[in-house]
Design a protein around this motif. Structure first.
Motif: not given
Length: 157
Positions: A125-138, A140-152
């Motif tokens: 889906x639409x996923x926004x995050x500050x930090x991310x950890x994807x373990x092997x086998x996990x 993620x798909x869709x519109x993925x990115x940092x929270x806009x305030x963190x990108x700025x």
């Protein structure tokens, strides 16, 4: 000659001291009730909603610190933490501080802290995050990115 109905007389009540009840399977023997347990001071016990396997919940979840999903939830959620365990499904919109996904999350997910996707966890889906950890086998798909305030903030630095 007609018989008349004669109700049975109730048995004479036996005085049983408070806190005693008959033991299961044994007539006439009593044992004390266990002392009432005080609520624990466990911080996880406050504001936690658990949706067990085989349970379906639909709607808005507002006054919840931690939502743990083992069943299926279709809802909008404002909480501190979202935990979707293996076999659990969350569909909808969620805004949380932290999220741990070992099951499936579909929809709009905003995680202001750490998003952890465990092995076999799926987030779409639409996923926004500050930090991310994807373990092997996990996954993620869709519109993925940092929270806009963190990108700025990164662009300024």
């Amino acid at each position: 000659m007609a018989k008349t109905f004669q109700p049975r007389r109730p048995a004479v009540p036996v005085d049983v001291p408070p806190g005693l009840r008959p033991a299961s399977g044994v007539l006439g023997i009593a044992k004390p009730d266990p002392a009432p347990q005080q609520p624990s001071a466990d911080p996880q016990g406050d504001g936690t909603l658990m949706v067990g396997a085989g349970i379906f919940v639909k709607g808005e979840i507002e006054s919840c610190q931690t939502l743990t999903v083992e069943g299926r939830v279709e809802a909008s959620l404002e909480a501190s933490a979202l935990k979707v365990r293996k076999g659990g499904v969350f569909k909808g919109k969620a805004s949380v501080e932290t999220a741990t996904v070992a099951g499936e999350v579909e929809g709009d997910l905003t995680v202001r802290g750490l998003l952890t996707i465990e092995p076999q966890g799926r987030v779409s889906g639409t996923i926004r995050y500050a930090e991310i950890s994807i373990r092997p086998g996990g996954q993620i798909r869709g519109d993925v990115g940092l929270i806009p305030a963190l990108v700025a903030d990164e662009d300024v630095a």
